[in-house]
Design a protein around this motif. Structure first.
Motif, PDB file in Angstrom:
ATOM      1  N   ASP A  63       0.824  -1.205   0.000  1.00  0.00           N
ATOM      2  CA  ASP A  63       0.000   0.000   0.000  1.00  0.00           C
ATOM      3  C   ASP A  63       0.857   1.254   0.000  1.00  0.00           C
ATOM      4  OD1 ASP A  63      -2.264  -1.563   0.020  1.00  0.00           O
ATOM      5  OD2 ASP A  63      -2.600  -1.393   2.183  1.00  0.00           O
ATOM      6  N   ALA A  64       1.950   1.239   0.784  1.00  0.00           N
ATOM      7  CA  ALA A  64       2.846   2.398   0.846  1.00  0.00           C
ATOM      8  C   ALA A  64       3.521   2.629  -0.506  1.00  0.00           C
ATOM      9  CB  ALA A  64       3.889   2.198   1.938  1.00  0.00           C
ATOM     10  N   VAL A  65       3.945   1.554  -1.151  1.00  0.00           N
ATOM     11  CA  VAL A  65       4.559   1.673  -2.475  1.00  0.00           C
ATOM     12  C   VAL A  65       3.543   2.217  -3.475  1.00  0.00           C
ATOM     13  CG1 VAL A  65       5.521   0.366  -4.409  1.00  0.00           C
ATOM     14  CG2 VAL A  65       6.283  -0.120  -2.064  1.00  0.00           C
ATOM     15  N   ALA A  66       2.323   1.717  -3.427  1.00  0.00           N
ATOM     16  CA  ALA A  66       1.282   2.164  -4.345  1.00  0.00           C
ATOM     17  C   ALA A  66       1.006   3.657  -4.178  1.00  0.00           C
ATOM     18  CB  ALA A  66       0.006   1.359  -4.125  1.00  0.00           C
ATOM     19  N   GLN A  67       1.018   4.141  -2.950  1.00  0.00           N
ATOM     20  CA  GLN A  67       0.784   5.562  -2.712  1.00  0.00           C
ATOM     21  C   GLN A  67       1.872   6.421  -3.353  1.00  0.00           C
ATOM     22  OE1 GLN A  67       0.231   6.276   1.477  1.00  0.00           O
ATOM     23  NE2 GLN A  67      -1.478   4.836   1.651  1.00  0.00           N
ATOM     24  N   TYR A 381      19.497  -2.430  -5.248  1.00  0.00           N
ATOM     25  CA  TYR A 381      19.594  -3.377  -4.134  1.00  0.00           C
ATOM     26  C   TYR A 381      20.310  -2.730  -2.964  1.00  0.00           C
ATOM     27  CZ  TYR A 381      20.330  -7.858  -1.726  1.00  0.00           C
ATOM     28  OH  TYR A 381      20.306  -8.896  -0.817  1.00  0.00           O
ATOM     29  N   LEU A 382      19.775  -2.957  -1.762  1.00  0.00           N
ATOM     30  CA  LEU A 382      20.395  -2.513  -0.520  1.00  0.00           C
ATOM     31  C   LEU A 382      20.857  -3.752   0.235  1.00  0.00           C
ATOM     32  CD1 LEU A 382      21.089  -0.235   1.477  1.00  0.00           C
ATOM     33  CD2 LEU A 382      18.796  -0.534   2.465  1.00  0.00           C
ATOM     34  N   PRO A 383      22.149  -4.093   0.181  1.00  0.00           N
ATOM     35  CA  PRO A 383      22.622  -5.358   0.754  1.00  0.00           C
ATOM     36  C   PRO A 383      22.312  -5.539   2.231  1.00  0.00           C
ATOM     37  CG  PRO A 383      24.293  -4.387  -0.662  1.00  0.00           C
ATOM     38  CD  PRO A 383      23.219  -3.352  -0.502  1.00  0.00           C
ATOM     39  N   SER A 384      22.441  -4.478   3.018  1.00  0.00           N
ATOM     40  CA  SER A 384      22.294  -4.626   4.470  1.00  0.00           C
ATOM     41  C   SER A 384      20.894  -5.055   4.880  1.00  0.00           C
ATOM     42  CB  SER A 384      22.648  -3.319   5.172  1.00  0.00           C
ATOM     43  OG  SER A 384      21.758  -2.278   4.798  1.00  0.00           O
ATOM     44  N   ARG A 415      14.036   5.964  -5.590  1.00  0.00           N
ATOM     45  CA  ARG A 415      14.564   6.672  -4.418  1.00  0.00           C
ATOM     46  C   ARG A 415      13.462   6.983  -3.408  1.00  0.00           C
ATOM     47  NH1 ARG A 415      19.842   8.031  -5.527  1.00  0.00           N
ATOM     48  NH2 ARG A 415      20.372   7.618  -7.706  1.00  0.00           N
ATOM     49  N   GLU A 416      12.300   7.331  -3.902  1.00  0.00           N
ATOM     50  CA  GLU A 416      11.188   7.616  -2.995  1.00  0.00           C
ATOM     51  C   GLU A 416      10.694   6.332  -2.315  1.00  0.00           C
ATOM     52  OE1 GLU A 416       8.430   9.607  -5.524  1.00  0.00           O
ATOM     53  OE2 GLU A 416       9.588  11.471  -5.584  1.00  0.00           O
ATOM     54  N   ILE A 417      10.634   5.257  -3.072  1.00  0.00           N
ATOM     55  CA  ILE A 417      10.239   3.980  -2.478  1.00  0.00           C
ATOM     56  C   ILE A 417      11.297   3.497  -1.499  1.00  0.00           C
ATOM     57  CG2 ILE A 417       9.802   1.539  -2.991  1.00  0.00           C
ATOM     58  CD1 ILE A 417       8.647   2.498  -5.711  1.00  0.00           C
ATOM     59  N   GLY A 418      12.556   3.648  -1.859  1.00  0.00           N
ATOM     60  CA  GLY A 418      13.640   3.246  -0.964  1.00  0.00           C
ATOM     61  C   GLY A 418      13.626   3.999   0.344  1.00  0.00           C
ATOM     62  N   ALA A 419      13.243   5.270   0.306  1.00  0.00           N
ATOM     63  CA  ALA A 419      13.174   6.063   1.531  1.00  0.00           C
ATOM     64  C   ALA A 419      12.068   5.559   2.457  1.00  0.00           C
ATOM     65  CB  ALA A 419      12.949   7.532   1.185  1.00  0.00           C
ATOM     66  N   PRO A 426      18.287   5.466   3.389  1.00  0.00           N
ATOM     67  CA  PRO A 426      17.589   5.695   2.116  1.00  0.00           C
ATOM     68  C   PRO A 426      18.571   6.028   1.001  1.00  0.00           C
ATOM     69  CG  PRO A 426      17.502   7.667   3.445  1.00  0.00           C
ATOM     70  CD  PRO A 426      18.174   6.613   4.303  1.00  0.00           C
ATOM     71  N   PRO A 427      18.159   5.856  -0.250  1.00  0.00           N
ATOM     72  CA  PRO A 427      18.985   6.350  -1.351  1.00  0.00           C
ATOM     73  C   PRO A 427      19.054   7.872  -1.286  1.00  0.00           C
ATOM     74  CG  PRO A 427      17.190   4.926  -2.134  1.00  0.00           C
ATOM     75  CD  PRO A 427      16.887   5.260  -0.708  1.00  0.00           C
ATOM     76  N   PRO A 428      20.175   8.451  -1.649  1.00  0.00           N
ATOM     77  CA  PRO A 428      20.225   9.921  -1.711  1.00  0.00           C
ATOM     78  C   PRO A 428      19.108  10.438  -2.606  1.00  0.00           C
ATOM     79  CG  PRO A 428      22.428   9.000  -1.945  1.00  0.00           C
ATOM     80  CD  PRO A 428      21.478   7.842  -1.985  1.00  0.00           C
ATOM     81  N   ILE A 429      18.368  11.382  -2.105  1.00  0.00           N
ATOM     82  CA  ILE A 429      17.226  11.928  -2.855  1.00  0.00           C
ATOM     83  C   ILE A 429      17.653  13.218  -3.522  1.00  0.00           C
ATOM     84  CG2 ILE A 429      14.922  12.905  -2.672  1.00  0.00           C
ATOM     85  CD1 ILE A 429      14.899   9.945  -2.319  1.00  0.00           C
ATOM     86  N   ALA A 430      17.357  13.334  -4.809  1.00  0.00           N
ATOM     87  CA  ALA A 430      17.712  14.534  -5.568  1.00  0.00           C
ATOM     88  C   ALA A 430      16.456  15.203  -6.073  1.00  0.00           C
ATOM     89  CB  ALA A 430      18.615  14.173  -6.728  1.00  0.00           C
ATOM     90  N   ALA A 431      16.551  16.496  -6.246  1.00  0.00           N
ATOM     91  CA  ALA A 431      15.410  17.270  -6.707  1.00  0.00           C
ATOM     92  C   ALA A 431      15.126  16.987  -8.167  1.00  0.00           C
ATOM     93  CB  ALA A 431      15.680  18.769  -6.519  1.00  0.00           C
ATOM     94  N   LYS A 432      13.857  17.138  -8.544  1.00  0.00           N
ATOM     95  CA  LYS A 432      13.488  16.962  -9.946  1.00  0.00           C
ATOM     96  C   LYS A 432      14.095  18.082 -10.785  1.00  0.00           C
ATOM     97  CE  LYS A 432       9.491  16.512 -13.004  1.00  0.00           C
ATOM     98  NZ  LYS A 432       8.017  16.451 -13.101  1.00  0.00           N
ATOM     99  N   LYS A 433      14.607  17.726 -11.947  1.00  0.00           N
ATOM    100  CA  LYS A 433      15.203  18.701 -12.851  1.00  0.00           C
ATOM    101  C   LYS A 433      14.132  19.704 -13.293  1.00  0.00           C
ATOM    102  CE  LYS A 433      17.535  18.939 -17.333  1.00  0.00           C
ATOM    103  NZ  LYS A 433      16.427  19.432 -18.166  1.00  0.00           N
TER     104      LYS A 433
END
Length: 434
Positions: A63-67, A381-384, A415-419, A426-433
């Motif tokens: 559900d969180a991913v779908a949102q 992939y996040l190994p840990s 990146r948003e899902i990973g966070a 989380p993956p480093p989040i970058a602003a939209k171009k």
């Protein structure tokens, strides 16, 4: 893997990678990297809650991913999104949103282009040969291709970590014009070599970093010589099959097996002289992709094989410990300098984006994130925490600017899902171009 890159009028294949350097968001437009800009005809409800096709996966994580996806469908003007998330051996989210074509819902078994994900397979094959004692990463390429520039200096490792200084054939004006004129053309190895070396080296081998399709094109050719067979056969036997990939295959044409996730693009707008005020999109699904990967590595895949790839590469399933670390460790952070000769594709490697051997590192995550001909796709992939995320997207007209350029929405979605899934790493989040 991407700012002084080409616009649609002079170059059509650009992917934008946003990284974090010293706490500031940096937007890097690396030429090529299998980049393009697709768009599709708007479908009913495409600006509101998108339709979805859901695999039998339920729970708070799904559900969180779908949102996250549903929000991005509107903000990023996405026509379709397919996503799959696994944690360990468990599938915690698998769902398709939106339409492949008007009135044809996207489904989780649809096939799409995987672009630079193939670089991970090629790098794995290289390192298997290293583990078998057939070669070393420090072997110079004059053993196989002695007529190439600096062949006695350029090593297999330099090809794989993008430090040769070889110009990217995909940034050559002649190549770009030919592609825009006929995106169905199959560019041969010899054509690409000629276009690559129309210009001098960007820098002395091993002294800088610059993304270049030329490197992997040459690497794939050499691997076929080492293995004594076409590259596609070697990859299937030694990489794709052992990884457990059942829906990933290479083609020397624009074939995509059914069911197909269709893509749409406006990236040729400037080249074709279409005014910004005029609506313009074209189907790009069957443009020939045999240009950005080595001969024998232009592949199609599915979202399931993408997560399987993320796990196999991220755990070093087919490699020795030494080769796995050579492939995935962040050894280039702080290396590289922006130069006029390679503007847009050379820069200092940072934690948010650094290159291994065919693998991108972003924070603790390992990934590839191709963008080409109307498709964007990311597997990471996040190994840990044993988290694998795969996202594939296509685009509506609103995703493109007046020149037909567009962003890699799949990378941003990952990146948003990973966070959400790994808030402590989380993956480093970058602003939209903009």
């Amino acid at each position: 893997m991407n700012t002084a890159a080409r616009t649609s009028g002079s170059a059509t294949h650009r992917r934008v990678i946003s990284v974090l350097a010293g706490g500031a968001v940096v937007l890097l437009a690396l030429t090529g990297c299998f980049g393009s800009g697709p768009s599709g005809t708007a479908t009913p409800g495409s600006t509101t809650a998108p339709a979805s096709t859901t695999a039998p996966v339920r729970g708070a994580t799904a559900d969180a991913v779908a949102q996250v996806v549903q929000k991005a469908m509107t903000t990023d003007s996405l026509k379709a999104v397919i996503v799959r998330v696994t944690i360990g051996d468990k599938v915690v989210a698998m769902q398709a949103f939106g339409d492949s074509m008007t009135g044809v819902p996207a489904t989780t078994d649809m096939h799409f282009r995987n672009g630079a994900v193939a670089f991970e397979y090629v790098s794995t094959l290289l390192l298997e040969y290293v583990d078998e004692g057939k070669i070393t990463l420090d072997d110079t390429i004059d053993k196989w291709m002695p007529t190439l520039p600096e062949a006695k200096t350029v090593t297999l490792k330099m090809l794989t970590n993008q430090t040769t200084g070889y110009p990217d054939f995909e940034t050559d004006p002649g190549w770009t014009a030919a592609y825009n004129a006929d995106p169905f053309h199959e560019f041969t190895f010899d054509e690409r070599v000629k276009d690559a070396f129309n210009r001098p080296l960007q820098f002395a081998p091993g002294t800088n970093w610059s993304y270049s399709h030329t490197n992997f094109m040459i690497l794939g050719h050499i691997l076929s010589m080492i293995g004594g067979a076409p590259l596609d056969q070697l990859l299937q036997k030694k990489v794709l099959g052992p990884m457990g990939l059942t829906q990933t295959a290479a083609y020397d044409t624009a074939t995509i097996p059914e069911p197909v996730l269709h893509a749409f693009s406006s990236e040729r707008r400037v080249a074709l002289g279409v005014p910004p005020s005029m609506p313009f999109t074209e189907e790009s699904t069957f443009w020939n992709p045999v240009w950005g990967t080595p001969i024998g590595a232009a592949e199609t895949t599915t979202i399931t094989d993408m997560t399987t790839t993320a796990v196999a590469v991220g755990t070093g399933k087919l490699l020795s410990s030494k080769s796995f670390h050579a492939m995935t460790d962040s050894t280039l952070i702080g290396f590289g300098t922006a130069l006029p000769a390679c503007a847009g594709s050379c820069f200092t490697q940072v934690d948010g984006y650094n290159y291994g051997l065919g693998v991108v590192r972003s924070g603790s995550w390992q990934l590839q994130n191709p963008l080409l001909s109307g498709y964007s796709a990311t597997e990471a992939y996040l190994p840990s925490q044993k988290i694998a995320i795969a996202v594939a997207t296509t685009f509506l007209p609103g995703a493109f600017d007046e020149n037909g350029n567009y962003d890699n929405a799949s990378d941003r979605l990952f990146r948003e899902i990973g966070a959400v899934l790994a808030p402590n790493d989380p993956p480093p989040i970058a602003a939209k171009k903009k």
